[in-house]
Motif scaffolding. Sequence first.
Motif, PDB file in Angstrom:
ATOM      1  N   GLU A  65     -14.309  17.637  49.309  1.00  0.00           N
ATOM      2  CA  GLU A  65     -13.887  17.138  48.012  1.00  0.00           C
ATOM      3  C   GLU A  65     -12.376  16.961  48.051  1.00  0.00           C
ATOM      4  O   GLU A  65     -11.669  17.768  48.646  1.00  0.00           O
ATOM      5  CB  GLU A  65     -14.243  18.126  46.892  1.00  0.00           C
ATOM      6  N   GLU A  66     -11.910  15.912  47.405  1.00  0.00           N
ATOM      7  CA  GLU A  66     -10.476  15.668  47.322  1.00  0.00           C
ATOM      8  C   GLU A  66      -9.973  16.142  45.968  1.00  0.00           C
ATOM      9  O   GLU A  66     -10.546  15.804  44.941  1.00  0.00           O
ATOM     10  CB  GLU A  66     -10.215  14.176  47.486  1.00  0.00           C
ATOM     11  N   GLU A  67      -8.924  16.951  45.979  1.00  0.00           N
ATOM     12  CA  GLU A  67      -8.333  17.425  44.728  1.00  0.00           C
ATOM     13  C   GLU A  67      -6.895  16.918  44.661  1.00  0.00           C
ATOM     14  O   GLU A  67      -6.057  17.278  45.493  1.00  0.00           O
ATOM     15  CB  GLU A  67      -8.336  18.954  44.666  1.00  0.00           C
ATOM     16  N   LEU A  68      -6.593  16.043  43.702  1.00  0.00           N
ATOM     17  CA  LEU A  68      -5.242  15.524  43.532  1.00  0.00           C
ATOM     18  C   LEU A  68      -4.472  16.411  42.570  1.00  0.00           C
ATOM     19  O   LEU A  68      -5.002  16.843  41.546  1.00  0.00           O
ATOM     20  CB  LEU A  68      -5.284  14.087  43.017  1.00  0.00           C
ATOM     21  N   PHE A  69      -3.223  16.700  42.918  1.00  0.00           N
ATOM     22  CA  PHE A  69      -2.373  17.524  42.063  1.00  0.00           C
ATOM     23  C   PHE A  69      -1.801  16.684  40.919  1.00  0.00           C
ATOM     24  O   PHE A  69      -1.671  15.470  41.045  1.00  0.00           O
ATOM     25  CB  PHE A  69      -1.225  18.146  42.861  1.00  0.00           C
ATOM     26  N   GLU A  70      -1.450  17.333  39.829  1.00  0.00           N
ATOM     27  CA  GLU A  70      -0.841  16.630  38.705  1.00  0.00           C
ATOM     28  C   GLU A  70       0.528  16.072  39.066  1.00  0.00           C
ATOM     29  O   GLU A  70       0.922  15.008  38.597  1.00  0.00           O
ATOM     30  CB  GLU A  70      -0.717  17.557  37.487  1.00  0.00           C
ATOM     31  N   THR A  71       1.274  16.808  39.873  1.00  0.00           N
ATOM     32  CA  THR A  71       2.597  16.356  40.297  1.00  0.00           C
ATOM     33  C   THR A  71       2.704  16.400  41.812  1.00  0.00           C
ATOM     34  O   THR A  71       2.167  17.303  42.451  1.00  0.00           O
ATOM     35  CB  THR A  71       3.730  17.259  39.732  1.00  0.00           C
ATOM     36  N   THR A  72       3.389  15.431  42.347  1.00  0.00           N
ATOM     37  CA  THR A  72       3.656  15.381  43.780  1.00  0.00           C
ATOM     38  C   THR A  72       4.911  16.189  44.068  1.00  0.00           C
ATOM     39  O   THR A  72       5.874  16.132  43.306  1.00  0.00           O
ATOM     40  CB  THR A  72       3.874  13.924  44.223  1.00  0.00           C
ATOM     41  N   HIS A  73       4.879  16.979  45.135  1.00  0.00           N
ATOM     42  CA  HIS A  73       6.098  17.653  45.552  1.00  0.00           C
ATOM     43  C   HIS A  73       6.314  17.381  47.038  1.00  0.00           C
ATOM     44  O   HIS A  73       5.414  16.911  47.725  1.00  0.00           O
ATOM     45  CB  HIS A  73       6.069  19.158  45.230  1.00  0.00           C
ATOM     46  N   TYR A  74       7.515  17.648  47.506  1.00  0.00           N
ATOM     47  CA  TYR A  74       7.891  17.340  48.879  1.00  0.00           C
ATOM     48  C   TYR A  74       8.270  18.620  49.607  1.00  0.00           C
ATOM     49  O   TYR A  74       8.890  19.497  49.021  1.00  0.00           O
ATOM     50  CB  TYR A  74       9.070  16.353  48.907  1.00  0.00           C
ATOM     51  N   ILE A  75       7.867  18.693  50.881  1.00  0.00           N
ATOM     52  CA  ILE A  75       8.262  19.825  51.710  1.00  0.00           C
ATOM     53  C   ILE A  75       8.772  19.297  53.050  1.00  0.00           C
ATOM     54  O   ILE A  75       8.517  18.152  53.420  1.00  0.00           O
ATOM     55  CB  ILE A  75       7.118  20.848  51.926  1.00  0.00           C
ATOM     56  N   THR A  76       9.481  20.138  53.746  1.00  0.00           N
ATOM     57  CA  THR A  76       9.990  19.817  55.075  1.00  0.00           C
ATOM     58  C   THR A  76       9.731  21.014  55.975  1.00  0.00           C
ATOM     59  O   THR A  76       9.967  22.152  55.579  1.00  0.00           O
ATOM     60  CB  THR A  76      11.513  19.562  55.022  1.00  0.00           C
ATOM     61  N   PHE A  77       9.217  20.754  57.161  1.00  0.00           N
ATOM     62  CA  PHE A  77       9.077  21.832  58.126  1.00  0.00           C
ATOM     63  C   PHE A  77      10.460  22.221  58.619  1.00  0.00           C
ATOM     64  O   PHE A  77      11.308  21.359  58.840  1.00  0.00           O
ATOM     65  CB  PHE A  77       8.209  21.419  59.312  1.00  0.00           C
ATOM     66  N   PRO A  78      10.718  23.497  58.831  1.00  0.00           N
ATOM     67  CA  PRO A  78      12.029  23.907  59.354  1.00  0.00           C
ATOM     68  C   PRO A  78      12.156  23.502  60.822  1.00  0.00           C
ATOM     69  O   PRO A  78      11.160  23.367  61.534  1.00  0.00           O
ATOM     70  CB  PRO A  78      12.009  25.428  59.204  1.00  0.00           C
ATOM     71  N   ASP A  79      13.380  23.289  61.262  1.00  0.00           N
ATOM     72  CA  ASP A  79      13.618  22.993  62.670  1.00  0.00           C
ATOM     73  C   ASP A  79      13.227  24.193  63.521  1.00  0.00           C
ATOM     74  O   ASP A  79      13.482  25.336  63.150  1.00  0.00           O
ATOM     75  CB  ASP A  79      15.096  22.672  62.911  1.00  0.00           C
ATOM     76  N   ASP A  80      12.581  23.918  64.630  1.00  0.00           N
ATOM     77  CA  ASP A  80      12.244  24.969  65.589  1.00  0.00           C
ATOM     78  C   ASP A  80      13.377  25.099  66.595  1.00  0.00           C
ATOM     79  O   ASP A  80      14.015  24.112  66.974  1.00  0.00           O
ATOM     80  CB  ASP A  80      10.956  24.624  66.337  1.00  0.00           C
ATOM     81  N   HIS A  81      13.631  26.314  67.021  1.00  0.00           N
ATOM     82  CA  HIS A  81      14.677  26.584  68.009  1.00  0.00           C
ATOM     83  C   HIS A  81      14.053  27.351  69.168  1.00  0.00           C
ATOM     84  O   HIS A  81      14.192  28.561  69.281  1.00  0.00           O
ATOM     85  CB  HIS A  81      15.826  27.376  67.375  1.00  0.00           C
ATOM     86  N   LEU A  82      13.337  26.616  70.003  1.00  0.00           N
ATOM     87  CA  LEU A  82      12.659  27.204  71.155  1.00  0.00           C
ATOM     88  C   LEU A  82      13.335  26.721  72.433  1.00  0.00           C
ATOM     89  O   LEU A  82      14.144  25.788  72.408  1.00  0.00           O
ATOM     90  CB  LEU A  82      11.184  26.789  71.154  1.00  0.00           C
ATOM     91  N   ASP A  83      12.970  27.312  73.541  1.00  0.00           N
ATOM     92  CA  ASP A  83      13.438  26.828  74.835  1.00  0.00           C
ATOM     93  C   ASP A  83      12.514  25.687  75.243  1.00  0.00           C
ATOM     94  O   ASP A  83      11.468  25.898  75.863  1.00  0.00           O
ATOM     95  CB  ASP A  83      13.429  27.956  75.869  1.00  0.00           C
ATOM     96  N   TRP A  84      12.891  24.477  74.846  1.00  0.00           N
ATOM     97  CA  TRP A  84      12.025  23.309  75.045  1.00  0.00           C
ATOM     98  C   TRP A  84      11.782  23.017  76.524  1.00  0.00           C
ATOM     99  O   TRP A  84      10.766  22.423  76.875  1.00  0.00           O
ATOM    100  CB  TRP A  84      12.642  22.099  74.357  1.00  0.00           C
ATOM    101  N   LYS A  85      12.672  23.444  77.392  1.00  0.00           N
ATOM    102  CA  LYS A  85      12.511  23.203  78.831  1.00  0.00           C
ATOM    103  C   LYS A  85      11.262  23.895  79.371  1.00  0.00           C
ATOM    104  O   LYS A  85      10.715  23.474  80.379  1.00  0.00           O
ATOM    105  CB  LYS A  85      13.755  23.660  79.581  1.00  0.00           C
ATOM    106  N   GLU A  86      10.808  24.953  78.680  1.00  0.00           N
ATOM    107  CA  GLU A  86       9.592  25.662  79.115  1.00  0.00           C
ATOM    108  C   GLU A  86       8.345  24.778  79.045  1.00  0.00           C
ATOM    109  O   GLU A  86       7.340  25.081  79.675  1.00  0.00           O
ATOM    110  CB  GLU A  86       9.359  26.892  78.243  1.00  0.00           C
TER     111      GLU A  86
END
Length: 101
Positions: A45-66
């Motif tokens: 089932e799809e449930e639509l919210f009354e108001t739209t809000h925005y989020i952002t994932f935080p930047d990751d700080h990993l050793d990407w070379k791994e």
Amino acid sequence: MNTSFSIKILPMEQDHIIDINKTNEPFAIFGKLKPLFMEDKWSFEEELFETTHYITFPDDHLDWKEYIDNDSKIIFLAYRANECVGQIRLKKDWNKFCYIE
């Protein structure tokens, strides 16, 4: 064929590390899907919210070379017109299946 919308998926290399956090842009949350399992069948089932809000994932700080040339984990980056538009990080899990980080 219109190539402006084609997406190229590449395994991450050293030159791509600069692009890792570029996909952490704000995105809209306007509803949710509620999965249902009834009488041996999946649906949702799809449930639509009354108001739209925005989020952002935080930047990751990993050793990407791994993730480069590693048999246990990898990052794939999605590019459209030389711009990084997405990523997925995969890791071999203890049960030999893939785990999405």
